[in-house]
Design a protein around this motif. Structure first.
Motif, PDB file in Angstrom:
ATOM      1  N   VAL A  32       0.849  -1.187   0.000  1.00 15.70           N
ATOM      2  CA  VAL A  32       0.000   0.000   0.000  1.00 15.70           C
ATOM      3  C   VAL A  32       0.884   1.238   0.000  1.00 15.70           C
ATOM      4  CG1 VAL A  32      -1.773   1.260   1.250  1.00 15.70           C
ATOM      5  CG2 VAL A  32      -1.801  -1.239   1.232  1.00 15.70           C
ATOM      6  N   GLY A  33       0.619   2.164  -0.884  1.00 15.66           N
ATOM      7  CA  GLY A  33       1.383   3.396  -0.894  1.00 15.66           C
ATOM      8  C   GLY A  33       2.663   3.325  -1.680  1.00 15.66           C
ATOM      9  N   GLY A  34       2.876   2.240  -2.419  1.00 16.69           N
ATOM     10  CA  GLY A  34       4.074   2.139  -3.235  1.00 16.69           C
ATOM     11  C   GLY A  34       5.322   1.975  -2.391  1.00 16.69           C
ATOM     12  N   VAL A  35       6.425   2.491  -2.879  1.00 12.66           N
ATOM     13  CA  VAL A  35       7.718   2.348  -2.216  1.00 12.66           C
ATOM     14  C   VAL A  35       7.797   3.278  -1.016  1.00 12.66           C
ATOM     15  CG1 VAL A  35      10.202   2.613  -2.516  1.00 12.66           C
ATOM     16  CG2 VAL A  35       8.810   1.670  -4.378  1.00 12.66           C
ATOM     17  N   GLU A  36       8.350   2.768   0.084  1.00 13.72           N
ATOM     18  CA  GLU A  36       8.586   3.585   1.267  1.00 13.72           C
ATOM     19  C   GLU A  36      10.026   4.076   1.252  1.00 13.72           C
ATOM     20  OE1 GLU A  36       7.646   1.360   4.734  1.00 13.72           O
ATOM     21  OE2 GLU A  36       5.532   1.102   4.207  1.00 13.72           O
ATOM     22  N   GLY A  37      10.217   5.347   1.562  1.00 20.09           N
ATOM     23  CA  GLY A  37      11.552   5.927   1.594  1.00 20.09           C
ATOM     24  C   GLY A  37      11.967   6.279   3.012  1.00 20.09           C
ATOM     25  N   TYR A  38      13.218   5.987   3.356  1.00 20.66           N
ATOM     26  CA  TYR A  38      13.725   6.232   4.707  1.00 20.66           C
ATOM     27  C   TYR A  38      15.114   6.834   4.644  1.00 20.66           C
ATOM     28  CZ  TYR A  38      10.075   3.012   6.304  1.00 20.66           C
ATOM     29  OH  TYR A  38       8.883   2.399   6.546  1.00 20.66           O
ATOM     30  N   PRO A  60      20.427  -0.266  13.092  1.00 22.27           N
ATOM     31  CA  PRO A  60      19.920   0.746  12.166  1.00 22.27           C
ATOM     32  C   PRO A  60      18.621   1.369  12.664  1.00 22.27           C
ATOM     33  CG  PRO A  60      19.495  -1.442  11.308  1.00 22.27           C
ATOM     34  CD  PRO A  60      20.344  -1.624  12.527  1.00 22.27           C
ATOM     35  N   VAL A  61      18.512   2.681  12.523  1.00 23.85           N
ATOM     36  CA  VAL A  61      17.289   3.417  12.843  1.00 23.85           C
ATOM     37  C   VAL A  61      16.774   4.024  11.543  1.00 23.85           C
ATOM     38  CG1 VAL A  61      16.260   5.291  14.169  1.00 23.85           C
ATOM     39  CG2 VAL A  61      18.094   3.903  15.176  1.00 23.85           C
ATOM     40  N   ARG A  62      15.542   3.660  11.156  1.00 24.20           N
ATOM     41  CA  ARG A  62      14.985   4.092   9.882  1.00 24.20           C
ATOM     42  C   ARG A  62      13.958   5.182  10.123  1.00 24.20           C
ATOM     43  NH1 ARG A  62      14.179  -2.090   7.529  1.00 24.20           N
ATOM     44  NH2 ARG A  62      16.407  -2.543   7.338  1.00 24.20           N
ATOM     45  N   LEU A  63      14.235   6.372   9.589  1.00 27.47           N
ATOM     46  CA  LEU A  63      13.367   7.535   9.738  1.00 27.47           C
ATOM     47  C   LEU A  63      12.601   7.746   8.440  1.00 27.47           C
ATOM     48  CD1 LEU A  63      15.943   9.896  11.505  1.00 27.47           C
ATOM     49  CD2 LEU A  63      14.293   8.335  12.554  1.00 27.47           C
ATOM     50  N   ARG A  64      11.286   7.714   8.527  1.00 30.86           N
ATOM     51  CA  ARG A  64      10.438   7.742   7.343  1.00 30.86           C
ATOM     52  C   ARG A  64      10.514   9.101   6.628  1.00 30.86           C
ATOM     53  NH1 ARG A  64       6.512   4.239   6.352  1.00 30.86           N
ATOM     54  NH2 ARG A  64       6.546   3.625   8.544  1.00 30.86           N
ATOM     55  N   LEU A  65      10.711   9.039   5.314  1.00 29.98           N
ATOM     56  CA  LEU A  65      10.713  10.236   4.481  1.00 29.98           C
ATOM     57  C   LEU A  65       9.494  10.304   3.572  1.00 29.98           C
ATOM     58  CD1 LEU A  65      14.468  10.341   3.376  1.00 29.98           C
ATOM     59  CD2 LEU A  65      13.387  11.570   5.256  1.00 29.98           C
ATOM     60  N   ALA A  66       9.051   9.152   3.093  1.00 30.78           N
ATOM     61  CA  ALA A  66       7.919   9.141   2.152  1.00 30.78           C
ATOM     62  C   ALA A  66       7.294   7.766   2.145  1.00 30.78           C
ATOM     63  CB  ALA A  66       8.385   9.512   0.741  1.00 30.78           C
ATOM     64  N   GLY A  67       6.012   7.724   1.750  1.00 29.92           N
ATOM     65  CA  GLY A  67       5.308   6.466   1.595  1.00 29.92           C
ATOM     66  C   GLY A  67       4.782   5.921   2.903  1.00 29.92           C
ATOM     67  N   LEU A  74       7.211   8.342  12.438  1.00 33.68           N
ATOM     68  CA  LEU A  74       8.508   8.746  11.895  1.00 33.68           C
ATOM     69  C   LEU A  74       9.466   7.570  11.807  1.00 33.68           C
ATOM     70  CD1 LEU A  74      10.539  10.949  11.021  1.00 33.68           C
ATOM     71  CD2 LEU A  74      11.037  11.314  13.456  1.00 33.68           C
ATOM     72  N   VAL A  75       9.499   6.729  12.834  1.00 36.37           N
ATOM     73  CA  VAL A  75      10.371   5.553  12.865  1.00 36.37           C
ATOM     74  C   VAL A  75       9.585   4.344  12.372  1.00 36.37           C
ATOM     75  CG1 VAL A  75      11.768   4.058  14.334  1.00 36.37           C
ATOM     76  CG2 VAL A  75      11.691   6.523  14.775  1.00 36.37           C
ATOM     77  N   ARG A  76      10.192   3.517  11.559  1.00 37.10           N
ATOM     78  CA  ARG A  76       9.508   2.338  11.025  1.00 37.10           C
ATOM     79  C   ARG A  76       9.073   1.436  12.176  1.00 37.10           C
ATOM     80  NH1 ARG A  76      10.622  -2.937   8.872  1.00 37.10           N
ATOM     81  NH2 ARG A  76       9.230  -3.383   7.109  1.00 37.10           N
ATOM     82  N   ARG A  77       7.775   1.254  12.310  1.00 37.93           N
ATOM     83  CA  ARG A  77       7.203   0.549  13.463  1.00 37.93           C
ATOM     84  C   ARG A  77       7.629  -0.910  13.513  1.00 37.93           C
ATOM     85  NH1 ARG A  77       2.981  -2.703  13.708  1.00 37.93           N
ATOM     86  NH2 ARG A  77       2.403  -2.174  11.564  1.00 37.93           N
ATOM     87  N   GLU A  78       7.687  -1.589  12.352  1.00 38.42           N
ATOM     88  CA  GLU A  78       7.977  -3.018  12.335  1.00 38.42           C
ATOM     89  C   GLU A  78       9.365  -3.354  12.865  1.00 38.42           C
ATOM     90  OE1 GLU A  78       4.987  -2.106   9.106  1.00 38.42           O
ATOM     91  OE2 GLU A  78       6.853  -1.236   9.870  1.00 38.42           O
ATOM     92  N   ASP A  79      10.267  -2.364  12.913  1.00 37.32           N
ATOM     93  CA  ASP A  79      11.613  -2.628  13.408  1.00 37.32           C
ATOM     94  C   ASP A  79      11.686  -2.672  14.928  1.00 37.32           C
ATOM     95  OD1 ASP A  79      12.560  -2.714  10.829  1.00 37.32           O
ATOM     96  OD2 ASP A  79      13.179  -0.613  10.798  1.00 37.32           O
TER      97      ASP A  79
END
Length: 418
Positions: A32-38, A60-67, A74-79
């Motif tokens: 959903v929402g296509g590609v996610e960018g971090y 690694p800490v992934r901060l959401r930029l798009a998607g 802001l932080v990818r929840r699944e991680d």
């Protein structure tokens, strides 16, 4: 795996600090929402106190930029959405050496094998991209007895097991000049199936015997045999026989193995293998069944494995390898082929590092599984390097299905490793 070898030291202690910043693109599990960018930040701290102690912290800490879905944080929840995920902060803790009476390892398990490897072989506890546990391995020696116990997740009820080996020569004639020439071992592994996604519990056990026939400086030839089964499951058993060669020198560390295996009633050697974290939720070739319940044809197979480390100067720490190769392949008499491997090379005066890995299971059968990835690191300054990586992923869904995805990243890193 041991932490990378730092070069800065204070009173015998060495340390390394590192920070990587990359742009990461993920093709998410839901689609959903296509590609996610971090923006991905990966800090690392390594403390090395010598052969018997080491610490490697960082994740690694992934901060959401798009998607992403509407309302995604802001932080990818699944991680970070389970207690087990916090284990990724401990990349490696080492207490004790190969010659210590007791040794402990805590961190990521990558290509882990439990002694003989006939139950746990080439297993990785982070093959699921949304599950990041810290595993542990504890070893101990007392007289003729050697024991290794492990857990795939120290913060969750998951895969646990142990193997005990008795040095028969030591037992009957006293301490030998060379340990481990004739051994008898018993291993047992149980998966509770309660962390990283629920799956059916399963228990396996295996009896192993090994005899070293030829010993030369830097060379050993041994034969092996064994029998295993699933306690409480009638007719589930397997047998194995084979030969192995170990070669060790200042520049080469090579281990080769060739085995003939027999599977019956759903049991197989290497049951907990490189794909297990995905297969326990959705077995290869099975439409909707986990590995513990999926059918597995009876018959014979041939298994071959090669693990090679070579350096043109001298084998040193984990990162000092001009060439590292780890490859395993099993060919089944009823038409299935499983292959997994990793190749890493250091080029251009070690300023360029290239790594490729791949997993192809169930070849020749419907529902084959493929996973591939690659990484390039290029050091262009005293402390700076560029890195790029990409590959394919499989995301587990709540119903046990695996949704295909992909990732790609590009960025810079800085450290004090030179």
């Amino acid at each position: 795996m041991p932490p990378p070898p730092p070069t800065y030291s204070t009173d015998g202690w060495r340390y390394l600090t590192r920070l990587e910043a990359t742009g990461l693109a993920l093709l998410p599990s839901g689609g959903v929402g296509g590609v996610e960018g971090y923006a991905q930040l990966t800090p690392m701290l390594v403390v090395d106190g010598g052969e018997a102690i080491g610490l490697n912290l960082g994740a690694p800490v992934r901060l959401r930029l798009a998607g992403g879905e509407l309302g995604a944080g802001l932080v990818r929840r699944e991680d970070w959405d389970s207690l087990s995920d916090w284990g990724q902060l401990m990349h490696a803790l080492k207490l004790g050496s190969d010659t210590s009476p007791v040794g402990l390892w805590v961190g990521a398990l990558e290509g882990y094998s439990l002694l003989s490897g006939h139950l746990v072989r080439r297993y990785s506890n982070r093959a699921n991209p949304d599950y990041h546990p810290a595993g542990a391995s504890l070893t101990g020696t007392l007289g003729p007895l050697y024991v290794e116990a492990f857990a795939s997740d120290v913060l969750g009820a998951r895969l646990m097991g142990a193997q005990a080996e008795v040095d028969l020569q030591h037992l009957f004639t006293g301490p030998p000049r060379q340990r481990g020439r004739y051994t008898l071992g018993l291993s047992a592994v149980h998966d509770w199936g309660r962390a990283g996604g629920a799956s059916p519990p399963v228990t396996l056990a295996h009896l192993d015997g090994t005899a070293v026939l030829v010993v030369r400086p830097g060379f050993e030839l041994h034969v092996l045999g064994g029998w295993g089964g699933r306690p409480g499951v009638g007719g589930a058993w397997g047998a194995v026989s084979g030969v192995g060669v170990d070669v060790l020198s200042a520049t080469l560390d090579m281990k080769l193995r060739l085995e003939v295996r027999r599977q019956h009633g759903g049991f197989r050697q290497g049951y907990f293998g490189p794909d297990y974290e995905l297969g326990r939720l959705h077995a290869v070739g099975s439409p909707a069944l986990p590995q513990a319940q999926g059918p597995f044809p009876e018959g014979f197979s041939t298994y071959a494995e090669a693990v090679v480390a070579w350096d043109g100067v001298r084998l040193g720490g984990l990162l000092q390898r001009h060439l590292s190769l780890s490859l395993g392949a099993e060919v089944f008499g009823w038409g299935r082929v499983d292959v997994d491997g990793r190749l890493a090379a250091q080029l251009a005066n070690r300023n360029l590092e290239v790594a490729l890995s791949g997993l192809a299971l169930g070849l020749g059968q419907p529902g084959a599984r493929h996973l591939y990835s690659g990484q390039v690191r290029w050091r262009f300054g005293h402390k700076l390097y560029a890195l790029a990586e990409g590959g394919t992923l499989l995301y587990p869904q709540p119903d046990g299905a695996l949704h295909p995805g992909a990732f790609a990243s590009l960025g810079l890193g800085v450290d004090n490793a030179r």
